[in-house]
Design an enzyme around this catalytic site. Structure first.
Site, short mmCIF file in Angstrom:
data_model
loop_
_atom_site.label_atom_id
_atom_site.label_comp_id
_atom_site.label_asym_id
_atom_site.label_seq_id
_atom_site.Cartn_x
_atom_site.Cartn_y
_atom_site.Cartn_z
N HIS A 126 0.82 -1.22 0.00
CA HIS A 126 0.00 0.00 0.00
C HIS A 126 0.86 1.27 0.00
O HIS A 126 0.67 2.17 -0.81
CB HIS A 126 -0.93 -0.01 1.21
CG HIS A 126 -1.88 1.14 1.27
ND1 HIS A 126 -1.53 2.39 1.72
CD2 HIS A 126 -3.19 1.24 0.93
CE1 HIS A 126 -2.58 3.21 1.66
NE2 HIS A 126 -3.61 2.53 1.18
N ASP A 127 1.81 1.31 0.91
CA ASP A 127 2.68 2.50 1.01
C ASP A 127 4.03 2.28 0.34
O ASP A 127 4.92 3.13 0.45
CB ASP A 127 2.93 2.86 2.48
CG ASP A 127 1.69 3.42 3.15
OD1 ASP A 127 0.67 3.60 2.45
OD2 ASP A 127 1.75 3.68 4.37
N THR A 128 4.20 1.14 -0.28
CA THR A 128 5.48 0.80 -0.89
C THR A 128 5.25 0.39 -2.34
O THR A 128 4.60 1.11 -3.08
CB THR A 128 6.16 -0.34 -0.10
OG1 THR A 128 5.25 -1.44 0.00
CG2 THR A 128 6.56 0.13 1.30
#
Ligand SMILES: *[C@@H]1O[C@H](CO)[C@@H](O)[C@H](O)[C@H]1NC(C)=O
Ligand SMILES: *[C@@H]1O[C@H](CO)[C@@H](O)[C@H](O)[C@H]1NC(C)=O
Length: 292
Positions: A194-196
């Site tokens: 998600h954040d990567t």
């Protein structure tokens, strides 16, 4: 009196021997409810990647083949954004979901069906502190990726809510041979991409999974299902990567790929069919189960 107490002592030690014996063998296997295709399902859910992008990743692309499984080449996510996909996966519908915001839904879920048949379940959440914490964001934990918390009769029921645990509990459960029959695992916002990105997620997942998947207490008669909640919004059909596999997963078919059109409701429906749970009478009712 002396005879009586000796007798009692004697009985007690027999009982405790039996008890000790029982602890050796009374692992989860003694309470296993056998299924048609598998005795356990382990779901790992990742975030926001197009099918084609995931298939360019070596680890994900090779995963089903490596572990005796099948790649589903036409599996569609339900909607955007994230949360309704998770809600759909365990309840057969997206209704009542407030996009990615706090949702408290009154509807049956797979948990109601599993518990009726005494099939054990847990939601393993990375970074989740436990104690039925209802906050939306805690470090890299996001409640929107833990659908169980959004159903009132799980979140308001102490005993049920205790089945939502920090992911570290899984290693304890493996060690004690107490892995439940329904496992839902959500990596944190970094590990789930998600954040990567997919490279980061695959590195984490390879390390995590490969260290555990050959453990009998984890893989016995188990179908591992890896999916993504949704694609990154860049395609029309929301096609996502989904693989079903396991070192001890016994399919009747030997095919390495399956191009039938499936979706998140298919996964739900397959689990329902596996243990003859009936359906939630939502989209799972008409969903196409996996061809196992
Ligand atoms: C068996 O296991 C239970 C639960 O873990 C524990 O409370 C009990 O003391 C154990 N009994 C023996 C005889 O080891
Ligand atoms: C949970 O809630 C749903 C919807 O209100 C209901 O159908 C179901 O029976 C409830 N389950 C339990 C165990 O209370």
């Amino acid at each position: 009196m002396k005879i009586l107490s000796t007798l009692l002592l004697c009985m007690c030690s027999i009982l405790s021997v039996l008890g000790a014996e029982k602890n050796v063998t009374s692992t989860s296997s003694s309470s296993i409810v056998p299924g048609k295709f598998f005795d356990r399902v382990v779901i790992f859910i990742f975030e926001n990647q197009d099918y084609s992008k995931v298939m360019k990743n070596k680890y994900f692309a090779s995963l089903p083949k490596k572990h005796n499984g099948v790649l589903l080449t036409h599996y569609l996510a339900t909607t955007h954004p994230s949360q309704p996909n998770y809600i759909a996966l365990i309840s057969g519908d997206t209704k009542g979901t407030k996009e990615d915001d706090k949702s408290d839904i009154e509807r049956q879920t797979i948990v109601d069906l599993l518990e009726k048949k005494k099939i054990s379940w847990k939601s393993y959440q990375e970074d989740y502190p436990g104690d039925c914490d209802k906050r939306m964001d805690i470090k890299n934990y996001a409640r929107k990726h833990n659908p169980f918390m959004s159903f009132v009769n799980i979140s308001e029921n102490k005993k049920r809510c205790a089945n939502i645990v920090n992911s570290k509990q899984l290693d304890e459960d493996i060690k004690n041979n107490e892995v439940p029959q329904f496992v839902f695992y959500t990596p944190d916002l970094k590990n789930d991409a998600h954040d990567t990105n997919i490279k980061y997620a695959s590195r984490w997942f390879k390390k995590y999974l490969e260290r555990r998947i050959n453990n009998k207490a984890f893989n016995k008669n188990t179908m591992f299902a890896v999916t993504f909640d949704e694609d990154d919004g860049g395609t029309d059909n929301n096609k996502v990567y989904t693989a079903l596999f396991g070192p001890d997963f016994h399919r009747k078919k030997n095919t390495k790929t399956d191009s039938k059109k499936y979706n998140h409701y298919s996964l739900l429906r397959t689990i329902e069919d596996n243990w003859e749970l009936g359906t939630l009478k939502k989209n799972d009712k008409t969903a196409v189960p996996f061809d196992l």
